[in-house]
Design an enzyme around this catalytic site. Structure first.
Site, short mmCIF file in Angstrom:
data_model
loop_
_atom_site.label_atom_id
_atom_site.label_comp_id
_atom_site.label_asym_id
_atom_site.label_seq_id
_atom_site.Cartn_x
_atom_site.Cartn_y
_atom_site.Cartn_z
N GLN A 121 11.02 2.37 8.22
CA GLN A 121 10.76 3.72 8.72
C GLN A 121 10.05 4.63 7.73
OE1 GLN A 121 14.09 5.56 10.83
NE2 GLN A 121 14.88 3.53 11.25
N ALA B 139 17.19 9.36 9.93
CA ALA B 139 17.84 9.10 8.64
C ALA B 139 16.87 9.26 7.49
CB ALA B 139 18.44 7.69 8.65
N ARG C 163 -3.12 -15.19 -2.34
CA ARG C 163 -2.10 -15.06 -1.29
C ARG C 163 -2.65 -15.71 -0.03
NH1 ARG C 163 2.77 -12.03 -0.13
NH2 ARG C 163 2.84 -11.41 2.07
N CYS D 288 10.93 5.49 0.77
CA CYS D 288 11.96 4.57 1.25
C CYS D 288 13.07 5.40 1.89
CB CYS D 288 12.52 3.76 0.09
SG CYS D 288 13.96 2.78 0.56
N ALA E 163 8.87 -7.07 -2.05
CA ALA E 163 8.11 -5.82 -2.09
C ALA E 163 9.02 -4.64 -1.79
CB ALA E 163 6.93 -5.89 -1.13
N ARG F 176 11.00 -11.17 3.71
CA ARG F 176 12.40 -11.17 4.15
C ARG F 176 13.35 -11.84 3.16
NH1 ARG F 176 15.33 -8.15 5.58
NH2 ARG F 176 16.55 -8.80 7.35
N HIS G 151 0.86 -1.18 0.00
CA HIS G 151 0.00 0.00 0.00
C HIS G 151 0.90 1.23 0.00
CE1 HIS G 151 -3.25 2.69 0.62
NE2 HIS G 151 -2.70 3.16 1.73
N HIS H 32 -0.72 -9.22 11.27
CA HIS H 32 -0.20 -7.94 11.74
C HIS H 32 -0.18 -7.85 13.26
CE1 HIS H 32 0.34 -6.33 7.85
NE2 HIS H 32 -0.94 -6.36 7.53
N CYS I 105 8.39 3.26 4.97
CA CYS I 105 7.37 2.50 4.24
C CYS I 105 6.27 2.03 5.20
CB CYS I 105 7.99 1.36 3.44
SG CYS I 105 9.01 0.22 4.37
N TYR J 106 -6.08 -10.70 7.20
CA TYR J 106 -7.20 -9.96 6.62
C TYR J 106 -8.42 -10.87 6.47
CZ TYR J 106 -3.80 -6.24 5.74
OH TYR J 106 -2.86 -5.25 5.91
N GLU K 27 -1.97 -12.53 6.11
CA GLU K 27 -1.67 -11.41 7.00
C GLU K 27 -2.81 -11.05 7.96
OE1 GLU K 27 -0.09 -11.45 4.05
OE2 GLU K 27 1.99 -10.99 4.60
FE1 SF4 Z 1 13.33 -1.06 3.07
FE2 SF4 Z 1 13.22 1.48 2.44
FE3 SF4 Z 1 11.20 0.38 3.78
FE4 SF4 Z 1 13.53 0.80 5.00
S1 SF4 Z 1 12.15 2.36 4.21
S2 SF4 Z 1 12.29 -1.08 5.02
S3 SF4 Z 1 14.98 0.45 3.32
S4 SF4 Z 1 11.86 -0.11 1.70
#
Ligand code: SF4
Length: 675
Positions: free
Chosen positions: A341, A653, A215, A355, A312, A290, A26, A253, A343, A167, A165
């Protein structure tokens, strides 16, 4: 190299050029047609074998948030059709994910109540759901069916039905959430019925030749939920009902076991997809969760137990992850570091995602990099090679300019150099690897061990980015100059030269990182075995796990929250790991003084207590390292201040990378307009 990952494959009637599926995410930009199309088009150009869109809700009650698209509503048609045609224009393929959140829905945004098989609230969304009545179940199935037909009409190459997940479809399957005593519950055939009816209805509405991926949940990671044997029965049932592929998701979740955080070893969930594959024989099975590199995907595919890999977040971090691998440039891939952070954490806030390490993600139109309209090449200096500086240097060079990057240390990376030492954060080193290679490829001149002491040495540049980052805040606490007091930077840069008992002053993100680093210890098994054992998912083959070199750590803060500032999806998992490692957490304290052999603190109850410690680590914030700011102003050149040099109030960051990118584009625009 990558023979299996880059081999063509098929899902139903759909031929795919490779085995890499870009998994559903999403994005929060689903109503911005141009922005959405640009995002997906760039991923199609980057070589994704198949793109699965973010979930498009089949009705309002199933919405995951305000920004969701609604496949059956005219208001979503323009953006969805535009996304499909933009992907096709790049030679790509795209499937629409049909979604219903059930009891996870944030349908209160639309004045509705969430719905579910039974009226059982979740930990994730506390609104109690309404138990669907028979006619409402029938209508929901029709909504899935019309959504599939609509997807076909809008130009999509297939659909993925979201059934994992936790849902709605997953809720029907699980005895945790389905307590019905009618034909939609009661026993396994009853609990499977909703999913099977959805699939059959889609088949009859959209046609047998329209590819349908389902899924399913490989394991719910919820107590007393669907068993592995039941999952295999369910997978076989969908196979017999004519599904074209199964995509195997992991965990709900609200599960208390982390599934996608940096603490979770790469590739750990593949066995659950392999088990499904064993049950369904020739039916294509997709492994998810992962797997963050083409190398990892290749290894999984080479083992032969699944047919496709879904990634993803790696496509957020680098839209060209597949194309780069195909060109033999895997060393130029910007790797997803599982920080969440920019996403998932933002998705949970119902705002557009991006991202951390690739702030262009979902902002491709705002920061175009595939044009050549940069005018005369200029000379830019970037001072500091942490996240903000690395990104500025990269973006300036991509836009066609000559860049010199000045770094006081002997390596680029800034705070990421310390972060990569933290358990589970090894991939932060991949970000340094990426920028090292990419900046060299772009011709950026990296000057290491080269602090800029005199701003006038920059006078020949056309613009400057000041990205000198932060310095640990100077401690003022009584006793701060005692010999057993060190800063977090001393610990993380020098490999943790501390005593056996450690007290950490400050429990924000850095304090938590230091605590994790010191308390993790060394195990006599690999990280996957250790993780499965610590999460209660499997016992090691040879008895107990031994962990050595673990420090005795006390983690303290003035506020009430350990890990303040860490994202929602990660904080709970890290704090849980610290507690499992025996870290003593002391929130709500006041620091009195540091004394030989420890630190004295006043507890919330007003008692003064000495926390015994051989080493006291100060992790109580940072200060801007901005000594060049005034000299730069006096110099009169165009410049921008970014990252920690601009604001050190909280180390962030995500903000640093984004400011680095924005500064580059602003300086280029400024230079162009003045020429
Ligand atoms: Fe991966 Fe970017 Fe999401 Fe961090 S913000 S988990 S680096 S996609």
């Amino acid at each position: 190299m990558f023979e299996r990952a880059l081999a063509p494959g098929s899902i139903g009637a759909l031929r795919l050029p490779n085995r890499i599926v870009m998994g559903s995410m999403h994005l929060g930009i689903e109503h911005d047609a141009e922005r959405l199309a640009a995002f997906y088009a760039e991923r199609a150009r980057g070589g994704a074998g198949l793109i699965v869109t973010g979930g498009s809700s089949v009705n309002r009650a199933g919405a995951g948030g305000r920004n969701y698209s609604f496949v059956n509503e005219p208001r979503s048609a323009t953006a969805l059709a535009h996304a499909a045609s933009a992907v096709h224009a790049e030679g790509g393929r795209i499937a629409l994910q049909l979604f219903h959140a059930g009891r996870y829905a944030l349908s209160s945004s639309f004045g509705l109540r969430p719905v579910a098989p039974s009226a059982i609230a979740s930990r994730f969304v506390p609104d109690p759901p309404h138990a669907l009545l028979e006619y409402e179940i029938a209508q929901t199935i029709r909504d899935f069916a019309s959504g599939a037909l609509r997807a076909r009409e809008l130009g999509f190459d297939g659909v993925e039905v979201m059934g994992s997940e936790g849902y709605l479809i997953n809720q029907f399957l699980s005895p945790v959430t389905n307590r019905r005593e009618d034909d939609w519950g009661r026993d396994l055939p009853g609990r499977m019925r909703f999913a099977r009816e959805v699939l059959r209805a889609i088949r009859s509405s959209a046609g047998r030749d329209f590819p349908v991926i389902f899924r399913i949940s490989g394991i719910d990671l919820m107590p007393n939920s669907t068993t592995p044997a039941e999952t295999c029965v369910f997978a076989k049932a969908l196979a017999s009902d004519g599904v074209d592929a199964l995509n195997v998701g992991i965990g709900w979740h609200e599960s208390s076991i982390p599934t996608v955080q940096h603490l979770v070893p790469s590739g750990i969930w593949v066995p659950y997809a392999s088990a499904v594959k064993s049950a369904v024989g020739d039916l294509p099975v997709i492994a998810s969760n992962r797997i963050n590199s083409l190398q990892g995907a290749e290894e999984v595919l080479a083992a032969g137990s699944v047919d496709f890999i879904s990634m993803a977040r790696p496509f957020l971090a680098d839209s060209r992850i597949v194309a780069k691998a195909a060109r033999g440039e895997a060393n130029l891939v910007d790797t997803c570091i599982a920080c969440n952070q920019a996403c998932i954490d933002l998705s949970l806030l119902d705002v557009p995602v991006s991202c951390m390490v690739n702030p262009r993600a979902c902002r491709e139109r705002e920061f175009p990099e595939d044009t050549n309209a940069t005018g005369t090449p200029r000379r830019f200096a970037v001072i500091g090679a942490g996240p903000a500086g690395m990104e500025s240097a990269r973006a300036l060079a991509v836009l066609g300019h000559r860049v010199e990057l000045f770094e006081a240390q002997d390596e680029i990376g800034g705070q990421f150099r310390m972060a990569r030492r933290i358990p589970g954060k090894r991939d932060f080193g991949e970000t340094i690897r990426y920028f090292t290679n990419e900046l060299a490829r772009l011709g950026v001149v990296s000057r290491l061990n080269a602090p800029v002491a005199d701003a006038t040495s920059l006078r020949d540049f056309d613009g400057v980015v000041l990205a000198t980052g932060v310095l640990p805040r100077r401690a003022t606490l009584e006793g701060h100059d005692l010999p057993h007091v060190v800063s977090y930077a001393d610990v993380l840069r020098n490999g943790g030269v501390v005593g056996e008992r450690v007290a950490i002053v400050g429990a924000g993100g850095i304090g938590v990182d230091v605590a994790h680093y010191l308390s993790f210890g060394e195990a006599n098994v690999d990280e996957t075995t250790r993780f499965l054992f610590e999460q209660g998912l499997a016992a090691p083959a040879n008895g107990a796990i031994l962990i050595a070199a673990r420090k005795q750590v006390a983690l303290m803060c003035r506020g009430s929250t350990i890990g303040q500032g860490i994202g929602k999806t990660t904080r709970w998992a890290v704090v849980r790991a610290l507690r499992a490692a025996g870290v003593e957490t002391l929130p709500n304290i006041t620091y009195e003084r540091i004394v030989p052999g420890g630190i004295e603190v006043r507890t919330a109850a007003g008692d003064v207590r000495k926390v015994e410690a051989d080493t006291v680590v100060i992790a109580a914030g940072q200060e801007c390292n901005d000594v060049l700011l005034e000299p730069l102003r006096r110099l009169g050149l165009p410049f921008r201040v970014v990252g920690g040099a601009k604001d050190a109030s909280e180390l962030n960051a995500v903000r640093a990378f984004e400011e680095g990118l924005r500064a580059a584009h602003e300086l280029v625009r400024e230079a162009s307009s003045s020429s």
